[in-house]
Design an enzyme around this catalytic site. Structure first.
Site, mmCIF file in Angstrom:
data_model
loop_
_atom_site.group_PDB
_atom_site.id
_atom_site.type_symbol
_atom_site.label_atom_id
_atom_site.label_comp_id
_atom_site.label_asym_id
_atom_site.label_seq_id
_atom_site.Cartn_x
_atom_site.Cartn_y
_atom_site.Cartn_z
ATOM 1 N N ASP A 260 0.808 -1.219 0.000
ATOM 2 C CA ASP A 260 0.000 0.000 0.000
ATOM 3 C C ASP A 260 0.844 1.273 0.000
ATOM 4 O O ASP A 260 2.074 1.225 0.165
ATOM 5 C CB ASP A 260 -0.958 -0.009 1.211
ATOM 6 N N ASP B 71 -7.297 -2.450 14.394
ATOM 7 C CA ASP B 71 -8.696 -2.697 14.029
ATOM 8 C C ASP B 71 -8.850 -3.950 13.163
ATOM 9 O O ASP B 71 -9.919 -4.206 12.620
ATOM 10 C CB ASP B 71 -9.285 -1.473 13.310
ATOM 11 N N HIS C 122 -7.144 -4.619 10.344
ATOM 12 C CA HIS C 122 -6.896 -4.477 8.903
ATOM 13 C C HIS C 122 -5.625 -5.215 8.475
ATOM 14 O O HIS C 122 -4.705 -5.410 9.278
ATOM 15 C CB HIS C 122 -6.861 -2.998 8.469
ATOM 16 N N GLU D 90 -9.537 -1.751 5.550
ATOM 17 C CA GLU D 90 -10.153 -1.463 6.834
ATOM 18 C C GLU D 90 -11.386 -2.349 7.052
ATOM 19 O O GLU D 90 -11.908 -2.935 6.093
ATOM 20 C CB GLU D 90 -10.553 0.020 6.877
HETATM 21 P P1 PGA Z 1 2.406 -1.438 12.607
HETATM 22 O O1 PGA Z 1 1.203 -1.396 11.551
HETATM 23 O O2 PGA Z 1 3.304 -2.531 12.175
HETATM 24 O O3 PGA Z 1 3.033 -0.085 12.501
HETATM 25 O O4 PGA Z 1 1.794 -1.682 13.945
HETATM 26 C C1 PGA Z 1 0.614 -2.584 11.116
HETATM 27 C C2 PGA Z 1 -0.540 -2.284 10.194
HETATM 28 O O5 PGA Z 1 -1.187 -1.234 10.341
HETATM 29 O O6 PGA Z 1 -0.821 -3.115 9.321
#
Ligand code: PGA
Length: 274
Positions: free
Chosen positions: A67, A138, A140, A145
């Site tokens: 992404d 959350d 995702h 999302e």
């Molecule tokens: P993080 O993010 O590794 O910074 O916790 C993970 C994500 O949002 O997929």
């Protein structure tokens, strides 16, 4: 779905890095799906070490990132292209032409065609051999999302406020976090031949429990991984605290024959692999 609980965050990232090495050694032109964020930083550090000290060869490897933020230039310090250059690409012998990160600068009217092309590029490369994932608090994966179609393909998404808050630490001010992103879809991710999701820390414990032990639902996008034939969920102790069956996962892992543990570099010798 295999759940592996390890003591420390560094154990988790080491296990993932050693699995990537295993895949690269079996297939010099492996196609890797890569993730950004804080979770995979230790994976990339270990891959750089393996490149420098053990000549791990990236020259034929192709990578696709999950992404990117809409509106950020590749040079922006919070862009995922910038992250990947700093954390991995600039430090190994990968061909820059084989590193794909979605562009956040495509004009709106061209975005659908661009997303289709990203999917085609993955297919033209032969599909993703191993996809690395983090997980949002959350639930995702990528930037899909809650509520994202479980069959979705690469497209634009709007971030939840929770994700914008979680990621504000990378920006000079919370309001600078873009609202929109371009992300591989859940269907795109599920096409990978193998998936490793890593999660570190207590802030991920609820999302991990929903993904592993909850129903398969778009409300927790990572729960779709229950339907993937070759997925490992590798978490540290803190991220495992809400797993009801964590003693069972530990027991299963302890019972594994050496050759299976060696898949992630947990055993020194290959043993009697079939
Ligand atoms: P993080 O993010 O590794 O910074 O916790 C993970 C994500 O949002 O997929």
């Amino acid at each position: 779905m295999e759940v592996i609980i390890l003591q420390e965050p560094s154990d988790v990232t080491l296990a993932a890095a050693l699995r990537i090495r295993r895949v690269m050694m079996a297939k010099a032109d492996a196609v890797l799906g890569l993730a950004t964020g804080s979770s995979p930083v230790g994976i990339y550090r270990e891959l750089i070490r393996l490149h420098r000290e053990e000549a791990l060869d990236f020259s034929k490897v192709t990578t696709f990132n999950l992404d990117e933020y809409i509106g950020l230039t590749p040079q922006h310090p919070a862009s995922y292209r910038h992250f990947m250059q700093e954390m991995l690409f600039d430090h190994v012998n990968i061909d820059p032409k084989r590193t794909f990160v979605p562009s956040g600068l495509v004009p709106g009217a061209e975005m659908d065609a661009y997303c289709l092309r990203y999917e085609e590029e993955i297919a033209n490369a032969g599909g993703i051999d191993l996809q690395i994932l983090g997980i949002g608090s959350d639930g995702h994966i990528g930037f899909n999302e809650p509520g994202s179609s479980l069959a979705s393909r690469t497209r634009i998404k709007t971030l939840t406020q929770r994700t914008r808050n979680d990621n504000a630490r990378y920006f000079s001010a919370p309001e600078d976090v873009p609202h929109h992103v371009v992300t591989m879809g859940i269907g795109t991710i599920m096409d990978a031949r193998e998936i490793i999701l890593i999660a570190l820390g207590e802030s991920k414990a609820s999302a991990v429990a929903s993904a592993v032990e909850g129903p398969v639902t778009a409300t927790c996008p990572a729960s779709i991984l229950q339907m993937h034939p070759r997925t490992k969920i590798i978490v540290d102790e803190a991220a495992a605290i809400h797993l009801q069956r964590r003693d069972y996962y530990r027991w299963v892992f302890e019972q594994k024959p050496a050759w299976q543990k060696d898949d992630c570099g947990f055993a020194a010798t290959g043993g009697d692999a079939p």
